[in-house]
Design a protein around this motif. Sequence first.
Motif, PDB file in Angstrom:
ATOM      1  N   GLU A 102     -21.800  23.142  61.973  1.00 54.25           N
ATOM      2  CA  GLU A 102     -21.618  23.438  61.071  1.00 54.25           C
ATOM      3  C   GLU A 102     -21.891  22.850  59.188  1.00 54.25           C
ATOM      4  O   GLU A 102     -21.488  23.448  58.425  1.00 54.25           O
ATOM      5  CB  GLU A 102     -20.187  24.195  60.672  1.00 54.25           C
ATOM      6  N   GLY A 103     -21.559  22.060  59.352  1.00 52.03           N
ATOM      7  CA  GLY A 103     -20.843  20.392  58.097  1.00 52.03           C
ATOM      8  C   GLY A 103     -21.029  19.744  57.914  1.00 52.03           C
ATOM      9  O   GLY A 103     -20.494  19.354  56.699  1.00 52.03           O
ATOM     10  N   THR A 104     -19.515  20.702  58.354  1.00 55.30           N
ATOM     11  CA  THR A 104     -18.105  20.055  58.024  1.00 55.30           C
ATOM     12  C   THR A 104     -17.942  18.129  58.847  1.00 55.30           C
ATOM     13  O   THR A 104     -18.344  17.999  59.558  1.00 55.30           O
ATOM     14  CB  THR A 104     -16.932  20.448  59.386  1.00 55.30           C
ATOM     15  N   GLU A 105     -17.779  17.611  57.766  1.00 55.26           N
ATOM     16  CA  GLU A 105     -16.734  15.642  57.504  1.00 55.26           C
ATOM     17  C   GLU A 105     -15.640  16.249  57.481  1.00 55.26           C
ATOM     18  O   GLU A 105     -15.217  15.732  56.930  1.00 55.26           O
ATOM     19  CB  GLU A 105     -17.904  15.069  56.395  1.00 55.26           C
ATOM     20  N   GLY A 106     -15.616  14.403  58.403  1.00 54.03           N
ATOM     21  CA  GLY A 106     -14.212  13.667  57.796  1.00 54.03           C
ATOM     22  C   GLY A 106     -14.168  12.577  59.103  1.00 54.03           C
ATOM     23  O   GLY A 106     -15.609  12.366  59.273  1.00 54.03           O
TER      24      GLY A 106
END
Length: 196
Positions: A102-106
């Motif tokens: 979903e494009g969530t980054e960390g």
Amino acid sequence: MLRPRLVALMSSAIVMLAGLGSPAVAAPPAPATNPAPGEIGVTIGPATKLPLPRYVSLKTDRVNLREGPSKDHRTLWVFQRAGLPVEIIAEFETWRRIRDSEGTEGWVLHSLLSGRRTAVVLSRGADKGAPVSLYDRADPASGVVAQLQAGVIGSVKNCDGTWCRLVVALPQKRGDVDGYMRQDRLWGVYPNEKVE
């Protein structure tokens, strides 16, 4: 009117002057925007010497996604799905910057990731929301062994650049289902990537 190069040099000087008097803080590397493995220009990770970006999966059912590469950074999200495919886009010592479908980054600790390749089924275009067929051979004219909803995760056994062989655990089938799906219907493998 100032030339673009002169403006860039002046901006750099202002940034450098603004930093004087403040403590030095090592910034984590910026996220990579690199071509897929196998393409010219792939970056090699400084910690692992493996290509960036690359796909891996979550090792456990609880993985904290952090704002930066240390346990002192705030937790942004908690993944609760072992086997979820994620893309490593940067490395910093024992930390990996990841991105989900979903494009969530960390950032996560490398020990929470597995080299096991998995992929999540995507639903696209006009048939968004419709089940995606898993075939018994790499041929749309072959028999359908299962209809999979978007979000189902399967273990990637191999890909030839167009089709991937997946093994999916389906509770209603009392075991695993083994079949083939078009590579462009999966997130967790690159377009045209060959997986052995």
